[in-house]
Design a protein around this motif. Structure first.
Motif, PDB file in Angstrom:
ATOM      1  N   PHE A 736       0.817  -1.108   0.062  1.00 11.28           N
ATOM      2  CA  PHE A 736      -0.023  -0.036   0.039  1.00 11.28           C
ATOM      3  C   PHE A 736       0.912   1.342   0.032  1.00 11.28           C
ATOM      4  N   LEU A 737       0.349   2.084  -0.886  1.00 13.68           N
ATOM      5  CA  LEU A 737       1.020   3.427  -0.899  1.00 13.68           C
ATOM      6  C   LEU A 737       0.273   4.626  -0.512  1.00 13.68           C
ATOM      7  N   LYS A 738       0.473   5.210   0.783  1.00 12.35           N
ATOM      8  CA  LYS A 738      -0.378   6.113   1.219  1.00 12.35           C
ATOM      9  C   LYS A 738       0.179   7.465   1.196  1.00 12.35           C
ATOM     10  N   PRO A 739      -0.391   8.763   0.290  1.00 12.13           N
ATOM     11  CA  PRO A 739       0.479   9.930   0.222  1.00 12.13           C
ATOM     12  C   PRO A 739       0.133  10.672   1.824  1.00 12.13           C
ATOM     13  N   HIS A 740       1.353  11.292   2.180  1.00  9.06           N
ATOM     14  CA  HIS A 740       1.157  12.127   3.459  1.00  9.06           C
ATOM     15  C   HIS A 740       1.790  13.583   2.924  1.00  9.06           C
ATOM     16  N   PHE A 741       0.929  14.024   1.996  1.00 12.15           N
ATOM     17  CA  PHE A 741       1.455  15.477   1.474  1.00 12.15           C
ATOM     18  C   PHE A 741       0.166  16.081   1.196  1.00 12.15           C
ATOM     19  N   GLU A 742       0.162  17.448   1.092  1.00  8.61           N
ATOM     20  CA  GLU A 742      -1.118  18.177   0.981  1.00  8.61           C
ATOM     21  C   GLU A 742      -1.409  18.064  -0.475  1.00  8.61           C
ATOM     22  N   ARG A 743      -2.994  18.017  -0.669  1.00 11.89           N
ATOM     23  CA  ARG A 743      -3.754  17.920  -2.036  1.00 11.89           C
ATOM     24  C   ARG A 743      -3.609  19.222  -2.660  1.00 11.89           C
ATOM     25  N   THR A 753      -3.463   9.068  -8.072  1.00  9.84           N
ATOM     26  CA  THR A 753      -3.187   8.001  -8.593  1.00  9.84           C
ATOM     27  C   THR A 753      -2.570   6.959  -7.452  1.00  9.84           C
ATOM     28  N   LEU A 754      -2.035   7.488  -6.433  1.00 11.31           N
ATOM     29  CA  LEU A 754      -1.769   6.557  -5.320  1.00 11.31           C
ATOM     30  C   LEU A 754      -2.844   5.894  -4.762  1.00 11.31           C
ATOM     31  N   GLN A 755      -3.904   6.451  -4.726  1.00 13.28           N
ATOM     32  CA  GLN A 755      -5.091   5.982  -3.953  1.00 13.28           C
ATOM     33  C   GLN A 755      -6.274   5.330  -4.783  1.00 13.28           C
ATOM     34  N   THR A 756      -5.888   4.433  -6.075  1.00 10.74           N
ATOM     35  CA  THR A 756      -6.830   4.069  -6.785  1.00 10.74           C
ATOM     36  C   THR A 756      -7.645   2.759  -6.195  1.00 10.74           C
ATOM     37  N   GLY A 757      -6.487   1.948  -5.274  1.00 13.18           N
ATOM     38  CA  GLY A 757      -7.090   0.705  -5.083  1.00 13.18           C
ATOM     39  C   GLY A 757      -6.323  -0.276  -5.658  1.00 13.18           C
ATOM     40  N   ARG A 758      -6.026  -0.226  -7.180  1.00 15.98           N
ATOM     41  CA  ARG A 758      -5.133  -1.045  -7.951  1.00 15.98           C
ATOM     42  C   ARG A 758      -3.736  -1.114  -7.439  1.00 15.98           C
ATOM     43  N   GLY A 759      -3.107  -2.251  -7.456  1.00 14.36           N
ATOM     44  CA  GLY A 759      -1.629  -2.056  -7.051  1.00 14.36           C
ATOM     45  C   GLY A 759      -0.918  -3.412  -7.201  1.00 14.36           C
ATOM     46  N   TYR A 760       0.095  -3.780  -6.516  1.00 10.11           N
ATOM     47  CA  TYR A 760       0.958  -4.856  -6.826  1.00 10.11           C
ATOM     48  C   TYR A 760       1.210  -5.679  -5.426  1.00 10.11           C
ATOM     49  N   PRO A 993      -2.067   0.783 -17.497  1.00 11.84           N
ATOM     50  CA  PRO A 993      -2.880   1.658 -16.501  1.00 11.84           C
ATOM     51  C   PRO A 993      -1.647   2.846 -15.891  1.00 11.84           C
ATOM     52  N   GLY A 994      -2.164   4.101 -15.915  1.00 16.75           N
ATOM     53  CA  GLY A 994      -1.126   5.071 -15.209  1.00 16.75           C
ATOM     54  C   GLY A 994      -0.931   4.852 -13.997  1.00 16.75           C
ATOM     55  N   ASP A 995      -2.039   4.376 -12.939  1.00 16.17           N
ATOM     56  CA  ASP A 995      -1.763   4.352 -11.735  1.00 16.17           C
ATOM     57  C   ASP A 995      -0.800   3.119 -11.120  1.00 16.17           C
ATOM     58  N   LEU A 996      -0.919   2.219 -12.132  1.00  8.07           N
ATOM     59  CA  LEU A 996       0.176   0.967 -11.784  1.00  8.07           C
ATOM     60  C   LEU A 996       1.481   1.167 -12.293  1.00  8.07           C
ATOM     61  N   TRP A 997       1.648   2.007 -13.373  1.00 13.87           N
ATOM     62  CA  TRP A 997       2.958   2.263 -13.978  1.00 13.87           C
ATOM     63  C   TRP A 997       3.573   3.103 -12.702  1.00 13.87           C
ATOM     64  N   THR A 998       2.737   4.534 -12.181  1.00 13.93           N
ATOM     65  CA  THR A 998       3.295   5.390 -11.255  1.00 13.93           C
ATOM     66  C   THR A 998       3.725   4.601  -9.976  1.00 13.93           C
TER      67      THR A 998
END
Length: 1721
Positions: A736-743, A753-760, A993-998
């Protein structure tokens, strides 16, 4: 110039005299300046046994009798400054005659040494306020006065009137002259009488190091007569003046000046001023004497002195009549001055010349008497144009006034003679006349001391003295002594001549022709008397104690048979003395110590007691060895016929004992450090043999060969042999990757992108333990990464599925991340890192566990990622128009642009725009189509679909290491904010998919960190299990790791909010404070014990009238009188302060905060943050709390073990350096306690050497190599494209086998050979190895490299073959960091047990569990002699004051006694000296201070922590703390140089208000200083050449040097020993910490605010210095380093010395800083 004194060894003539006095009474005859007072003080210490008891309980007191008030004051101050005795000071002016018995009883009870004038002391006895039986020692200063009815003699008479049972005190007389006045007719009789008076012989020594003994060997200056002609030139004006004065005196006689009021002195004792009339007459008669003897010119100066004197008296007069008398006297003097000046004008042609211009050479010469003319001629002939530094001249005159007048005349004469103008600088000195302590006397004393100081330092080189130079005023080693007035007494002849001590000195007597024969006869008589005294004294010289080699001859071999040991080696008696001397030299000592055996010839009673009848008629010598050896009992020689044989026999017996104790080796040589190391090599260093290393081998600095080691990279067990298999349960751990920065506008695409739910997920056959969440840093901000604790269970059904997953896994790393090397193959062996990365399907997550893998994505892309290529206009015309849904959230690239490697994430599809929409941001009005065509028409020709939508994209970063925040400049950020809008027809769509690439971009950083995190977890479990702490609830199955810590102290990482620092913070450069040049020199080198500290500021002082009488203004006279009458300063207050000075001031510490925070805090230091909270009384150390009880234990975190495995070279947001600081100090303390428990009989020098080997990087390296930990260390910067192998990949198998089977071929493989490989898909996916043909070609290409020069390509090759190269220091540091983790969380006992895990210490060696190391028993007899406490207390004087200042009361004071005993002290044979305790205290202090700064200063980086620690525990700081707490008074030492050095340092510190300032920190310690005299450039260069060519090395004795020491090491040693004493006495580290905190609190607070910069860094950061350090030169175990630097635009070279390279560099830096600071002052 005064030559610097030579080094006095501890066993100097003074100690021999004291040894004599310990046995019997004696009159110590030593010339001025030879340290009689120090002998007296040593004697006091020897007789101080019962000082602490009351008189009723058998307590004893000491009396110190002096002839004058001034001497009594001087001696009382000396005793107070040099000892910790309570000193009472008693003189008549205190009103002691009126004191009641009860007052005296209190004085006698409260004080231990009573100092006073002779009559006061005599009355004390006569009135029975103290009995002789209660006095242990009487010291009589200037005892030659004890003739006739003098109180000294009367005091000695009392000895005849005591009962037979009374034990009489020891009597010690002190004198610098033996005969009063001119009684030289019967020398022998007089000296015999003196001896009878004092019940003892005159004793002296013949071999004083500082000076030849005046009486025995008179200094041999060249003696000359300088004769002047008969008769003075008569001037009528002289008779006129005499007539005026005679009339005036008659007039005064007739005046009635009334009854003079009494003046009251201290204690309200009435004291009548001397008769005022006779004083006036006396002064005028004195003037007539000056006029007649020295001439009119001198008279014109003398009369001014008189006017000034009368002006002062007039202003002080109590009655009008008296004032009138002085007015008349002033009028008379004015008249006389007018007459004299008129006479001086006779030689002038011009009448208008001002009086001030009368001081020409011609006038001075013509108006002086023949005697003065001769004197001036001599000065001019002798000193014209000489170097002022080569002149050191004393002129003796008879009267006080003559001094002042000649001084005045010489000032004018020198100014008028060009040849003398810059050569001679006069000063004068007169005896003191005031008895009453008042302003005049205090001022005069101060000015006088300043004059002496100038002469000593060579600022003045011509001193005029009144004929009796006071006792105790030492201006030795002059090269010219001129006697201007006739010598009247024998003593004045001896003393004045004794001043001419320089080589080729001249002793000149100026005499008239008429007195020639008379003077010559007198001098001859004096010389004969001199001889008579010398002959008498020859029998009184103490026998030399040092061995004389020529005394030893063959004869003794027969008398004492040789000793043969079991190896057949012979020890001859004749070599015993030299061997013993040599042994003593190997014992540890400081710059002031010189270890020597103490020999003593036994008296008949002692012989009888020891040997019975057989010893009666023979001689016996006993020997005591220095305190630092383990052989502490007295050893006796056999009874012999003569002294020499007895001494040799004693030395021979000692050598045999030393051999038995292992102190001499089998060849009868002192056991060396290497011998000791070899003795213990099988105990402590057995494992070294495995590495073909030897403990006694010294590793050279320039030997770089083995500074690194190569290790196999260790794979975590969870990642080893974990390749998924068909049909078996596998585990998919989602990441899981969770952003800890301001939107915001800039970050929203990444946030989404980090919160799409798809991942590895990681797919593997083994379960993972709970792993800590980890921070990563993208350009958008901080991201937290977590690995799911519960995995999805997956069972693969077919081989095809597994094959597709393999191919997809490779595609991710090869095609998307592009971190695939051309020579990698898919590793099917299921060995290291054999897991797969798989995509997860969100939709199926909820449906069933079997289908969490996104098979659609796998199927679509397992063959590889489509390649982008240019698309022609024709092809595009045939294609359908782009579809908006195909582009949403995908990755595209611009095939038509030059940068095809750029990958862009589509963040938005603009359906409302077409290529003909106008561009938003362009200044020119232009649409997207026109803009694109203008740039790329040649490539794209045209755009086909003119109504298509547009896409908005963000460029993806090419960065792959996200451990540390990027220092991006705002300009690049703003570029990133620019929205890029593209035409979809012209973009290649990868359809991935861009979110998986990122998310994939972060994967290498995550996988690499998981590798080390699993190692850290394994270590955590292993160590908890080893220590039995896995059973604690907090370490059990419920343990969940905390998020990985960001180390706030690492500047490279983060700002105060924990985000990336944009620019490296530059530390402010410190400018050097200028040192006060003069004051520093004075305070450190030749300060005299100042008398009363004046209670006024120096700017308030009036002008020195005597030295400025020719230019004194009336206003200055008036001010002088106001000042001395006490209107300016309250004299009562001064008296009060004087009184306080005598009451216990010596033990009171300075109150209040010594650092008054005037210095601005260094605000850039993050250290400020934790310090803002208020200071508690004693700050608790959590390390100690965890040691006391398990309830305080916190689990050692996974993240802390990870930090301990991470080097600073890996540039992560944490590393091992802070933990290493704590572990390092813990290791040193453990090693100290361990060795002290084990080798109880070894001296501190040997233990220190073994300890430094035990904690050395070499030993720690070998201990670590016995474990698998080095192969788990993260030691390199993570660069995925260049030094990382993705999971599931390897080199082709057959190439890997080369490394096992054919290492000689493998050695030849170069990176270019591997890079040339072009593998087929079959080789990569199916075979996993090269085809035979390719393999053969590859081996041939490698063998062709044999001819090339061997460049080291290991670093580039290691990661492919699973190897890791690390500096040895890093491996050792890791061990210390792991210790730091355990100690920080689990306390000391568990830390001790871990030492056994690493094999550093073993409990079998000390016979108890290592966890009990803190329970240290010093088993050696020398440390813990079971003695009667009363014996111990007898040696400790006033120890309760020390305990109060220390903040601790001892249960067993033997520890305290040992901590205070310097090796030079011969008296304390109960406990030994402090060296053993200092060894222990040093380590305990270092650990406690390190723990404190580690726990408190979380934002200080490791460099600052190290600087802070070294600033707190270095010898200079410890010395400052020692004198601030007044511990120096209690040190038991018998070494005059050490005492003097301590005194100078104490004064220096008092001046700096006991703070550790910049000036104090660059004082030189003993380690820093090795050369006897500061060398000039040529000498230094010669010395370097001599050292480097090894022709003739300077002797160690010459090198080792104490004169330049500013900070005696003994002061710091005592503080460390006291800390050890507290610890051993209390067995409580918490209590010890409270004491340490109490001692160090001011520095702990101040230095944490402003970390002192290490002198080496300070020098390097100095703007102008540009230091260059030379290469280190080794000589006899000492290292010398030169440092050249720029100062005042000149290059200066200085030298530093030390036991190692870094110490020597530090010493050189201090030398340089001192020179810079002086030049900037």
């Amino acid at each position: 110039m005064a030559t610097p004194p030579k080094e006095i060894h501890a066993r100097s003539y003074q100690l021999r005299l004291v040894d004599h006095l310990t046995e019997r009474n004696g009159i110590v005859y030593l010339p001025t300046g030879a340290g009689k007072t120090f002998v007296a003080i040593l004697a006091l210490k020897r007789f101080s046994l019962d000082f602490d008891k009351t008189i009723e309980d058998g307590g004893k007191r000491a009396l110190f009798m002096c002839n004058t008030v001034e001497l009594a004051r001087q001696q009382a101050k000396a005793i107070k400054s040099h000892t910790n005795f309570k000193v009472g000071f008693y003189v008549g002016e205190q009103g002691v005659d009126e004191w009641s018995k009860s007052k005296w009883v209190v004085e006698v009870e409260e004080n231990q040494v009573l100092v006073g004038t002779a009559q006061v002391m005599l009355d004390l006895m006569l009135h029975s306020y103290l009995s002789l039986g209660s006095v242990s020692i009487v010291i009589i200063d200037e005892c030659h006065h004890g003739t006739g009815r003098h109180p000294f003699r009367e005091f000695m008479r009392l000895f005849l009137h005591v009962g037979p049972s009374v034990q009489l005190p020891r009597v010690v007389g002190l004198t610098g002259v033996l005969i009063k006045g001119n009684e030289i007719s019967n020398v022998q009789k007089l000296l015999k009488e003196l001896e009878t008076t004092y019940h003892g012989n005159i004793i002296t020594v013949s071999d004083m190091k500082e000076m030849e003994n005046v009486m025995l060997y008179s200094t041999k200056p060249k003696e000359f007569f300088l004769l002047y002609g008969y008769g003075n030139r008569q001037f009528a004006v002289v008779d006129t003046i005499k007539f005026y004065i005679e009339n005036f005196q008659k007039k005064v006689d007739t005046l009635d000046i009334g009854k003079q009021p009494f003046r009251f002195s201290k204690g309200l004792q009435q004291q009548r001023d001397p008769n005022k009339k006779s004083v006036v007459k006396l002064l005028l008669n004195d003037f007539i004497y000056q006029l007649e003897e020295y001439g009119i010119y001198m008279g014109s100066i003398a009369i001014v002195a008189l006017i000034v004197e009368f002006e002062v008296k007039k202003r002080q007069a109590e009655t009008l009549v008296l004032r009138a008398v002085y007015r008349m006297a002033i009028a008379l003097c004015d008249n006389i001055r007018h007459l004299l000046v008129s006479k001086l004008r006779d030689l002038l042609d011009d009448e208008k010349i001002a009086d001030g211009k009368l001081d020409t050479e011609e006038i001075i010469y013509n108006f002086s008497t023949p005697r003065v003319q001769k004197f001036l001629q001599y000065l001019k002939q002798t000193f014209s144009n000489k170097n002022p530094k080569d002149i050191c001249c004393l002129v003796f005159v008879e009267r006080r006034y003559t001094c002042k007048s000649i001084y005045g005349m010489l000032l004018h004469y020198i100014a008028s003679v060009p040849e003398l103008k810059n050569v001679l600088v006069p000063q004068f000195m007169v005896g003191r006349n005031g008895i009453v302590q008042n302003f005049d006397t205090v001022l005069e004393r101060k000015w006088q001391n300043s004059a002496i100081q100038q002469f000593r330092e060579g600022e003045a080189n011509l001193m005029i003295c009144s004929s009796v130079l006071e006792e105790g005023i030492d201006v030795q080693a002059c090269n010219h002594v001129i006697i201007l007035d006739p010598l009247k007494t024998f003593n004045s002849y001896v003393q004045t001549k004794g001043r001419a001590r320089s080589k080729n000195a001249v002793f000149l007597i100026i005499s008239s022709e008429s007195e020639r024969s008379k003077t010559a006869k007198r001098i001859t008589d004096y010389q004969n008397a001199h001889l008579a005294i010398a002959n008498y004294l020859k029998d009184r010289v103490l026998e030399r104690a040092e061995p004389q080699m020529d005394e030893i001859n063959e004869h003794f071999r027969d008398v004492i048979p040789p000793f043969v040991n079991e190896h057949g080696t012979l020890l001859l008696a004749s070599s015993a003395l030299a061997l013993l001397h040599r042994y003593c030299q190997t014992l540890p000592s400081d710059a002031f110590g010189f270890n020597m055996p103490w020999y003593k010839l036994l008296n008949p009673d002692e012989r009888k007691a020891q040997f019975g009848k057989s010893g009666e008629c023979k001689q016996v010598v006993s020997v005591n060895l220095p305190l630092s050896t383990k052989l502490r009992n007295t050893i006796y020689g056999d009874p012999m016929n003569c002294n020499k044989s007895a001494k040799i026999s004693a030395a021979f017996n000692v050598c045999k004992e030393l051999y038995k104790h292992g102190e001499l080796n089998q060849k009868f040589m002192p056991t060396s450090l290497n011998d000791r190391l070899n003795d213990v090599s099988d105990i402590h260093f057995k494992h070294w043999k495995k590495y073909d290393d030897d403990v006694s081998k010294v590793k050279r600095k320039d030997d770089k060969s083995d500074n690194t080691s190569t290790y196999p990279v260790n794979c975590p067990t969870q990642f080893y042999d974990t390749r998924p298999r068909v049909g078996e349960t596998c585990y998919a751990y989602e990441i899981f990757l969770k952003p800890h920065f301001e939107r915001n506008e800039y970050t929203e695409h990444m946030h989404g992108t980090l919160q799409t739910g798809r991942g590895y997920a990681l797919l593997l056959r083994k379960r993972l333990p709970p792993l800590a969440e980890m921070p990563l840093f993208s350009s958008h901000g901080k991201i937290h990464v977590a690995v799911a604790e519960k995995p999805h269970e997956v069972i693969l059904k077919t081989e095809e599925q597994l094959y597709h997953l393999h191919q997809f896994h490779i595609m991710l790393f090869r095609d998307i991340l592009k971190i695939w090397q051309s020579y990698f193959v898919l590793d099917k062996r299921s060995k290291e890192n054999s897991y797969l990365v798989v995509p997860l399907d969100i939709k199926s997550k909820g449906k069933g566990e079997g289908d969490v893998i996104d098979w659609n994505l796998v199927t679509k892309f397992y063959r590889g990622l489509p390649q982008s290529k240019p698309v022609s206009l024709d092809q595009r015309r045939k294609q359908k128009p782009p579809c908006a849904e195909d582009f949403e959230g995908k990755i595209v690239t611009q095939w038509y642009a030059n940068y095809q490697d750029k990958r862009m994430l589509v963040t938005k599809v603009h359906r409302d725009k077409t290529p003909f929409s106008m561009m938003e941001s362009n200044q020119h009005e232009i649409n997207y189509y026109e803009y694109t065509m203008s740039k790329y028409k040649n490539v794209i020709e045209d755009v086909v679909h003119q109504n298509q939508f547009l896409i908005e994209v963000r460029e993806l970063t090419q960065q792959l290491n996200f451990y540390v925040g990027q220092r991006v400049k705002t300009s690049t950020q703003s570029k990133a904010r620019v929205r890029i809008i593209l035409i979809p027809e012209l973009c290649f769509n990868f359809e991935f998919p861009g979110d998986l690439w990122t998310k994939l971009l972060f994967l290498p950083s995550i996988l690499n960190r998981l590798h080390f995190l699993l190692h850290a977890e394994a270590l955590r479990q292993r160590m908890n299990t080893y220590l039995g702490l896995h059973l604690l609830p907090q370490n059990g199955p419920d343990y969940r790791p905390k998020v990985l810590d960001i180390d706030l102290s690492l500047r490279r990482n983060v700002d105060t909010t924990g985000n990336a620092v944009s620019v490296e913070v530059e530390e402010p450069r410190s400018m050097l404070d200028p040192l006060p040049t003069k004051q520093l020199e004075v305070s450190m080198e030749r300060l005299q014990i100042s008398d009363l500290e004046a209670p006024w500021q120096s700017y308030m002082e009036p002008v020195d009238l005597s030295r400025n009488m020719m230019s004194t203004h009336p206003v200055e006279l008036a001010y002088y009188c106001q000042f001395t009458s006490g209107m300016v300063v309250n004299y009562d207050k001064m008296e009060e302060e004087d009184k306080e000075f005598w009451i216990e001031a010596q033990f009171n510490m300075s109150k209040g905060n010594i650092y008054d925070c005037k210095t601005a805090a260094n605000t850039s230091l993050p250290a400020l943050l934790p310090n803002s909270k208020p200071i508690t009384p004693v700050e608790q150390l959590s390390v100690l709390q965890k040691t006391i009880s398990d309830e305080y234990i916190t689990p050692a975190e996974q993240s802390e073990f990870l930090s301990a495995l991470t080097t600073s070279g890996s540039s992560d947001v944490f590393d091992m350096e802070r933990l290493e600081l704590l572990g390092d100090s813990f290791l040193k303390m453990s090693a100290t306690l361990y060795l002290s428990s084990m080798h109880t009989n070894w001296n501190e020098g040997v233990l220190t050497q073994i300890k430094s080997t035990l904690v050395s990087n070499r030993n720690l390296l070998y201990c670590m190599n016995e474990t698998d930990i080095p192969s788990k260390i993260n030691g390199t910067l993570f660069s995925p494209k260049y030094n990382w192998k993705p999971p599931g990949t390897s080199l082709p198998y057959n190439i890997l086998n080369l490394f096992q089977e054919q290492p000689e071929v493998a050695k030849l493989i170069l990176p270019r050979n591997l890079g040339a490989l072009k593998l087929t898909e079959e080789e990569i996916f199916s075979l996993g190895k090269l085809t035979p043909a390719d393999y053969e070609k590859f081996v041939e290409s490698c063998q062709a490299n044999a001819n090339y020069t061997t460049t080291d390509y290991e670093a580039e090759m290691n990661f492919c073959v699973g190897k890791l190269k690390l500096p040895n220091k890093v491996v050792a540091d890791t061990l210390e960091a792991l210790l730091g983790v355990i100690v920080k969380n689990y306390g000391l006992q568990h830390g001790f047990r871990l030492l056994e895990y690493f094999g550093i210490c073993k409990q079998v060696d000390i016979g108890k569990p290592l966890s009990q190391l803190l329970d240290l028993q010093l088993g050696s007899t020398r440390t813990r002699a079971a003695r009667d406490p009363h014996e111990i207390d007898g040696l400790l004087i006033n120890y309760r004051h020390l305990e109060k200042n220390l903040g601790y009361t001892f249960k067993d004071r033997a520890y305290l006694l040992q901590a205070l005993t310097h090796p030079s002290n011969p008296t304390n044979r109960l406990t030994g000296c402090y060296q053993e305790l200092e060894f222990i205290g040093d380590a305990i202090l270092d650990f406690l201070i390190s723990a404190y700064i580690f726990e408190r200063n979380i934002r200080m980086n490791p460099g600052q922590l190290t600087d802070l620690r070294s600033a707190l525990v270095n010898n200079t700081t410890l010395a400052c703390i020692c004198v601030r707490h007044r511990f120096h008074f209690f040190i038991l030492a018998e070494n005059s140089l050490l005492t003097e050095s301590i005194n100078n340092f104490v004064k220096f510190q008092e001046k700096h208000k006991h703070r550790v300032t910049h000036h104090v920190r660059i004082l030189l310690e003993e380690n820093d200083v090795q050369n006897p005299i500061p060398m000039d450039q040529e000498d230094e260069l010669e010395m370097v050449e001599c050292l480097s060519t090894n022709e003739e090395k300077p002797l160690q004795g010459k090198l080792n040097m104490s004169e330049n020491v500013d900070v005696p090491k003994a002061l710091g040693d005592v503080v460390e020993a006291l800390i050890a004493a507290v610890y051993l006495d209390s067995k409580d580290l918490q209590k010890t910490w409270e004491v340490v905190y109490g001692l160090f609190e001011p520095e702990l607070i101040e230095f944490s605010r402003n970390v002192p910069i290490n002198p080496l860094r300070q020098l390097n950061e100095h703007k102008l210095a540009k230091p260059v350090f030379g290469t280190a030169i080794m000589d006899q175990g000492k290292v010398m380093v030169s440092c050249s630097f720029t100062c005042n635009e000149k290059t200066i070279k200085v030298y530093g010395f030390g036991t190692n390279n870094s110490q020597a560099k530090l010493a050189a830096a201090k030398h340089a800083l001192r020179k810079l600071a002086k030049s900037e002052a």
